[in-house]
Design a protein around this motif. Sequence first.
Motif, PDB file in Angstrom:
ATOM      1  N   GLY A 333       0.792  -1.225   0.000  1.00  0.00           N
ATOM      2  CA  GLY A 333       0.000   0.000   0.000  1.00  0.00           C
ATOM      3  C   GLY A 333       0.822   1.271   0.000  1.00  0.00           C
ATOM      4  O   GLY A 333       0.277   2.375   0.001  1.00  0.00           O
ATOM      5  N   GLY A 334       2.149   1.135  -0.013  1.00  0.00           N
ATOM      6  CA  GLY A 334       3.020   2.300   0.030  1.00  0.00           C
ATOM      7  C   GLY A 334       3.499   2.720  -1.343  1.00  0.00           C
ATOM      8  O   GLY A 334       3.515   1.925  -2.290  1.00  0.00           O
ATOM      9  N   GLN A 335       3.909   3.969  -1.477  1.00  0.00           N
ATOM     10  CA  GLN A 335       4.390   4.509  -2.747  1.00  0.00           C
ATOM     11  C   GLN A 335       5.904   4.700  -2.756  1.00  0.00           C
ATOM     12  O   GLN A 335       6.545   4.576  -3.786  1.00  0.00           O
ATOM     13  CB  GLN A 335       3.706   5.862  -3.035  1.00  0.00           C
ATOM     14  CG  GLN A 335       2.193   5.780  -3.117  1.00  0.00           C
ATOM     15  CD  GLN A 335       1.716   4.875  -4.241  1.00  0.00           C
ATOM     16  OE1 GLN A 335       2.266   4.891  -5.345  1.00  0.00           O
ATOM     17  NE2 GLN A 335       0.689   4.072  -3.960  1.00  0.00           N
ATOM     18  N   LYS A 336       6.472   4.972  -1.585  1.00  0.00           N
ATOM     19  CA  LYS A 336       7.901   5.276  -1.536  1.00  0.00           C
ATOM     20  C   LYS A 336       8.715   4.018  -1.248  1.00  0.00           C
ATOM     21  O   LYS A 336       8.242   3.063  -0.620  1.00  0.00           O
ATOM     22  CB  LYS A 336       8.187   6.335  -0.475  1.00  0.00           C
ATOM     23  CG  LYS A 336       7.864   5.885   0.934  1.00  0.00           C
ATOM     24  CD  LYS A 336       8.198   6.977   1.941  1.00  0.00           C
ATOM     25  CE  LYS A 336       7.914   6.481   3.360  1.00  0.00           C
ATOM     26  NZ  LYS A 336       8.244   7.501   4.357  1.00  0.00           N
ATOM     27  N   GLU A 337       9.948   4.026  -1.724  1.00  0.00           N
ATOM     28  CA  GLU A 337      10.865   2.924  -1.463  1.00  0.00           C
ATOM     29  C   GLU A 337      11.704   3.245  -0.234  1.00  0.00           C
ATOM     30  O   GLU A 337      12.095   4.391  -0.005  1.00  0.00           O
ATOM     31  CB  GLU A 337      11.763   2.675  -2.668  1.00  0.00           C
ATOM     32  CG  GLU A 337      11.004   2.108  -3.874  1.00  0.00           C
ATOM     33  CD  GLU A 337      11.946   1.649  -4.966  1.00  0.00           C
ATOM     34  OE1 GLU A 337      12.986   2.329  -5.152  1.00  0.00           O
ATOM     35  OE2 GLU A 337      11.648   0.638  -5.625  1.00  0.00           O
ATOM     36  N   ILE A 338      11.967   2.216   0.567  1.00  0.00           N
ATOM     37  CA  ILE A 338      12.723   2.374   1.813  1.00  0.00           C
ATOM     38  C   ILE A 338      14.051   1.646   1.674  1.00  0.00           C
ATOM     39  O   ILE A 338      14.082   0.468   1.302  1.00  0.00           O
ATOM     40  CB  ILE A 338      11.921   1.802   2.997  1.00  0.00           C
ATOM     41  CG1 ILE A 338      10.560   2.512   3.115  1.00  0.00           C
ATOM     42  CG2 ILE A 338      12.704   1.922   4.298  1.00  0.00           C
ATOM     43  CD1 ILE A 338       9.615   1.857   4.095  1.00  0.00           C
ATOM     44  N   ASP A 339      15.142   2.354   1.943  1.00  0.00           N
ATOM     45  CA  ASP A 339      16.471   1.743   1.857  1.00  0.00           C
ATOM     46  C   ASP A 339      16.642   0.684   2.948  1.00  0.00           C
ATOM     47  O   ASP A 339      16.252   0.887   4.099  1.00  0.00           O
ATOM     48  CB  ASP A 339      17.561   2.806   2.003  1.00  0.00           C
ATOM     49  CG  ASP A 339      17.604   3.754   0.812  1.00  0.00           C
ATOM     50  OD1 ASP A 339      17.259   3.301  -0.285  1.00  0.00           O
ATOM     51  OD2 ASP A 339      17.951   4.928   0.994  1.00  0.00           O
ATOM     52  N   ILE A 340      17.229  -0.441   2.571  1.00  0.00           N
ATOM     53  CA  ILE A 340      17.433  -1.554   3.494  1.00  0.00           C
ATOM     54  C   ILE A 340      18.913  -1.946   3.496  1.00  0.00           C
ATOM     55  O   ILE A 340      19.494  -2.194   2.450  1.00  0.00           O
ATOM     56  CB  ILE A 340      16.584  -2.780   3.078  1.00  0.00           C
ATOM     57  CG1 ILE A 340      15.102  -2.453   3.193  1.00  0.00           C
ATOM     58  CG2 ILE A 340      16.913  -3.983   3.954  1.00  0.00           C
ATOM     59  CD1 ILE A 340      14.628  -2.133   4.586  1.00  0.00           C
ATOM     60  N   ASP A 341      19.500  -1.973   4.677  1.00  0.00           N
ATOM     61  CA  ASP A 341      20.894  -2.407   4.839  1.00  0.00           C
ATOM     62  C   ASP A 341      20.879  -3.651   5.713  1.00  0.00           C
ATOM     63  O   ASP A 341      20.935  -3.568   6.936  1.00  0.00           O
ATOM     64  CB  ASP A 341      21.720  -1.291   5.475  1.00  0.00           C
ATOM     65  CG  ASP A 341      23.136  -1.741   5.810  1.00  0.00           C
ATOM     66  OD1 ASP A 341      23.628  -2.676   5.139  1.00  0.00           O
ATOM     67  OD2 ASP A 341      23.733  -1.176   6.745  1.00  0.00           O
ATOM     68  N   VAL A 342      20.759  -4.823   5.083  1.00  0.00           N
ATOM     69  CA  VAL A 342      20.561  -6.072   5.804  1.00  0.00           C
ATOM     70  C   VAL A 342      21.419  -7.175   5.194  1.00  0.00           C
ATOM     71  O   VAL A 342      21.548  -7.261   3.976  1.00  0.00           O
ATOM     72  CB  VAL A 342      19.076  -6.504   5.747  1.00  0.00           C
ATOM     73  CG1 VAL A 342      18.877  -7.882   6.341  1.00  0.00           C
ATOM     74  CG2 VAL A 342      18.202  -5.503   6.482  1.00  0.00           C
TER      75      VAL A 342
END
Length: 522
Positions: A333-342
Amino acid sequence: MENKKIKFLVLENRIGIAKKIVDILTLKNINIIKMEINPPYISVELQGQQKFLDGFNNWIQEEIEEIKEIIEMDMLDFERRGKELEIIINSMNVGIIAVGRVGEILYYNSMAAELFSIIPEDVNKNIQNIVPNFIYDFINNQKNRNESIEFSQNIRGKEVNLVIDIKSIEDEKKKKIGALLVLREMEEVKKLMQSITRPSMNTFKEIIGESKIMKNTKKLAKSVATTKSNIMILGESGTGKELFARAIHLNSCRGEGPFVAVNCSAVPDALIESEFFGYEKGAFTGARNSGKQGLFELAKGGSIFLDEIGELPLHLQPKILRVIQEKKIRRIGGQKEIDIDVRIISATHRDLEKMIQEGTFREDLYYRLNVIPIHIPPLRERKEDIPIFVKYFINILGKDIGKENIQITQKALNKLINYDWPGNVRELQNVLERAIIFSKEKIDIENIMLQNKESQKLKKKGTNNKEGIHFPINLPEMIKNIEYEYIKKASEKFNSSREMARALGISHTTVINKQKQYGILL
């Protein structure tokens, strides 16, 4: 006019002593600014002309004989307590806002001021001007309830994830008169979670095994732990794959970050995508109003352990591949991308190469996850470690069961060493736990109940033949043996716990729990 703060020690706390003090001060034209009564002390802040305050201690004791001692103070006791409380609250790494009956701001600490840009002029203004509307709706609700809400806030030009706990404040009649807001940055929450779960982390030294093959495995795992590459841990069920995953994480440069473990086979299909990637508010029916962070977000800066990766649904595999390639996620349901450092540490007992040929596991995802494979040897390939495990489990389980000094006979130990252990260390632990329960001073050979051999004896007796039943019997143990046979047969016939669940008429969570209980491979 001069001010003076005084504490009176009144040993005889008779009725009217406070009024007597007030009356005498009034006659001397001395104003009482503040007054605190905490027997045997009466403290006051006075304001008056210098001529009346000079020699105050002498004349007040002449006028009021009940006053035994006079102490001059920098601040009254309640002021000191308030100041100490203020220092404590302002030193906390959480934001605190107290609001009144209609949402007016009564108090805030320095962290809350930083998070929401609150200034002194905002006191007595409505908090609706500061927090998002959906939070204000919770505060303004007249029902007495506590809520925990996740939301994002733009702070100094940067989007920050916050958690806010809203706690109702009630009067003596249980009527809501206000609320207390406690705010934390999600990064701080994750650090707290990590500090709480830290005792469950283990080092390579804590992984039991002195056999040559196990020493080599630990040496390999320790050497690759310091790299940035994704690691796949291969091995049968019950060999300790998660122990290795935790040790690898702790020994890496991410060791101070979060370790998020998820069993891919234990998450219901309907929830698996929202659990991995989270969702925005209103994304679907039943979603939290505040939205939710997914497991990849929670693992940011640390490691995520994908246990039973072979159970990952095919439709989710390309999305995991995208996370690895682009290091970004998008909530449902989201529009923005979230950076992931995993860093991803995965594990499986399945033959993934065979699954690739069958079309049930993506080849590109396999090679992304299987950068560095580590194979955990089964217990039957390192039988010299069995006595070490036996000593360890008898010590730990004996204390839990209340048999701290219990020993094991050599015959019983030999029986354990000569068994093939299809369920590996987990099965060994279960067998020893049963043995300790049923034994007295020593664990002997008759206390070692190995599931497959016991079930074969049961079949030979023929439980349907009345003539073959001899009492006394251990009915719970017989039922366990039957259950074991059906779980084992289903594990051999079906490819996943969900298929097994449908065939056995039980939930797939129950299937997983029973497999762990009996140490059965899938």
